[in-house]
Design a protein around this motif. Structure first.
Motif, PDB file in Angstrom:
ATOM      1  N   LEU A  22      30.995  46.440  82.544  1.00 50.36           N
ATOM      2  CA  LEU A  22      31.265  46.448  83.983  1.00 50.36           C
ATOM      3  C   LEU A  22      32.500  45.621  84.306  1.00 50.36           C
ATOM      4  N   LEU A  23      32.610  44.473  83.658  1.00 47.28           N
ATOM      5  CA  LEU A  23      33.716  43.571  83.948  1.00 47.28           C
ATOM      6  C   LEU A  23      35.021  44.009  83.302  1.00 47.28           C
ATOM      7  N   SER A  24      34.936  44.814  82.241  1.00 49.69           N
ATOM      8  CA  SER A  24      36.148  45.182  81.524  1.00 49.69           C
ATOM      9  C   SER A  24      36.616  46.595  81.828  1.00 49.69           C
ATOM     10  N   ALA A  25      35.849  47.347  82.567  1.00 52.77           N
ATOM     11  CA  ALA A  25      36.184  48.746  82.788  1.00 52.77           C
ATOM     12  C   ALA A  25      37.056  48.963  84.011  1.00 52.77           C
ATOM     13  N   GLY A  26      37.441  47.880  84.694  1.00 46.71           N
ATOM     14  CA  GLY A  26      38.256  48.042  85.892  1.00 46.71           C
ATOM     15  C   GLY A  26      37.479  48.653  87.046  1.00 46.71           C
ATOM     16  N   THR A  27      36.145  48.590  86.973  1.00 46.74           N
ATOM     17  CA  THR A  27      35.312  49.213  87.999  1.00 46.74           C
ATOM     18  C   THR A  27      35.615  48.670  89.386  1.00 46.74           C
ATOM     19  N   LEU A  28      35.848  47.369  89.452  1.00 45.68           N
ATOM     20  CA  LEU A  28      35.970  46.731  90.749  1.00 45.68           C
ATOM     21  C   LEU A  28      37.377  46.803  91.336  1.00 45.68           C
ATOM     22  N   THR A  29      38.331  47.251  90.548  1.00 47.83           N
ATOM     23  CA  THR A  29      39.692  47.395  91.053  1.00 47.83           C
ATOM     24  C   THR A  29      40.141  48.850  91.081  1.00 47.83           C
ATOM     25  N   ASP A  30      39.303  49.750  90.595  1.00 48.44           N
ATOM     26  CA  ASP A  30      39.589  51.186  90.614  1.00 48.44           C
ATOM     27  C   ASP A  30      38.856  51.790  91.806  1.00 48.44           C
ATOM     28  N   PRO A  31      39.602  52.306  92.811  1.00 44.03           N
ATOM     29  CA  PRO A  31      38.937  52.820  94.025  1.00 44.03           C
ATOM     30  C   PRO A  31      37.878  53.873  93.739  1.00 44.03           C
ATOM     31  N   ALA A  32      38.147  54.778  92.797  1.00 44.71           N
ATOM     32  CA  ALA A  32      37.186  55.840  92.506  1.00 44.71           C
ATOM     33  C   ALA A  32      35.919  55.263  91.876  1.00 44.71           C
TER      34      ALA A  32
END
Length: 397
Positions: free
Chosen positions: A264-274
């Motif tokens: 979760l922290l490394s997948a860019g989930t929180l900075t990727d709008p989609a």
């Protein structure tokens, strides 16, 4: 077919909000997460519970619950196509097959998580002894039945009030078993877990041996692999053909949680709008928290979780595979031993160095299990690694 839900789904939903705040992501985004979460006043109505453990201020104790409900968080039935994807279309019961207490110290120090096996045999208030995973479900069933007899004909209303009663009894049972006062409640259903693993692109796991189980849909080769969706559900709910049954499955759930947090922290989930939109969609359909849980405040308290540095434990048991008077396979426990173990692992909410050292030296914990699956892995809040002591996830059975 019984279904189990991964330990970490609720934690992941809460952790996402924590990371948003810690990284300085926009307050508007944090508000979007908060607005996506469904709330319950279950802990508000717990104030009159007799013999409840005392509340302290040194840490936050969160009861994380994985529900196999066949409805979404708003009580709407899941479509058949979704149930087929979840591989649970043949089951219509309601169980809480993942139950974990997470203690997050207010000073940002290491968090601890204690799992309670789903088959743990405990007294259910106003009922008989049952497996702890049925406390919610049996209470909901009898509450809905009583409401119908009292003339409440609206099914949605009966569902809502039944869920509330089920949550209240589950919290009470957990408090009585562990001696821990539940400060906050977080519940996630099957569908949310399915969606979340899809959003983050799967989770890396490793198996010591190839394994299969038609009941859960598990069919995995040995070695490292990335799983998501229905396969991820099968991985964490498999009970047959693995050592120690339910206890072995808890080990899988715990190692999966550590890997999922890292992804979760490394997948860019929180900075990727989609990806963020996908996460919010999963939260809105699956997460229920108590209405007193302020995610912004929790974010400040949970910064230490950002590296996935959580120590896991499972309560001590006295028997696995015992049978009750109805022929059901159960796990037996000594309540006094459980309380002593939980107190030793979690420590006091407001410990002093002298007290903590004395307790550790003079009162060894009863024989439960404790494990660390983080491997010393630390990641920066923008997803980049800062230090890695272990390559890849640890292999389990």
């Amino acid at each position: 077919m019984k279904a189990a839900v991964i330990t970490g789904r609720a934690l992941l939903a809460l952790l996402s909000a924590a990371v948003l705040a810690v990284t300085g992501y926009t307050w508007a985004t944090l508000q979007r997460v908060e607005q996506s979460v469904n709330t319950t006043d279950v802990l508000t109505v717990m104030s009159d519970v007799p013999n409840a453990p005392p509340a302290n201020d040194g840490a936050v104790d969160i009861l994380l619950v994985g529900s196999d409900s066949r409805t979404d968080a708003q009580g709407r039935p899941l479509p058949d196509r979704v149930l087929r994807q979840l591989r649970t279309e043949a089951t219509d019961t309601v169980n809480t097959d993942t139950i974990i207490i997470l203690r997050v110290p207010r000073d940002g120090s290491k968090a601890h998580a204690i799992s309670i096996p789903r088959d743990t045999y405990v007294p259910i208030p106003d009922h008989r002894e049952e497996k702890i995973n049925s406390a919610y479900g049996v209470t909901k069933f009898f509450t809905m039945q009583r409401l119908q007899q009292e003339g409440v004909h609206d099914l949605a209303e009966r569902e809502k009030r039944g869920d509330q009663a089920g949550r209240r009894v589950l919290v009470r049972v957990v408090q009585e078993l562990t001696g821990v006062r539940v400060d906050h409640y977080a519940e996630v259903n099957l569908y949310g877990f399915y969606l979340l693993t899809q959003v983050i692109g799967g989770v890396d796991v490793c198996l010591n041996h190839a394994t299969s189980d038609p009941d859960s849909g598990a069919d995995f080769p040995a070695g490292p692999q990335t799983i998501s969706g229905g396969d991820a559900l099968a991985f964490v709910r498999q009970r047959k053909n693995i050592p120690n049954g339910d206890l072995g499955r808890i080990t899988r759930q715990q190692v999966f949680l550590s890997a999922a947090v890292s992804r979760l922290l490394s997948a860019g989930t929180l900075t990727d709008p989609a990806k963020l939109s996908g996460l919010l969609d999963a939260v809105s359909k699956s997460v229920v928290v108590d209405d007193g849980l302020d995610l912004a405040t929790l974010a400040k308290q949970a910064q230490g979780l950002a590296g996935g540095n959580v120590e896991f434990a499972t309560i001590p048991v006295t028997g696995v595979g015992a049978r009750n008077d109805r022929g059901q396979s159960i796990i037996t426990v000594d309540p006094a031993q459980v309380k002593a173990f939980v107190a030793q692992v979690l420590g006091e909410k407001t410990p002093t160095p002298t007290t903590a050292a004395t307790t550790a030296a003079s009162s060894p914990a009863p024989p439960g299990t404790t494990e660390r699956f983080g491997g010393g892995k630390v990641v920066s809040l923008d997803g980049g690694p800062r230090a890695v002591a272990q390559q890849g996830p640890p292999c389990v059975d």
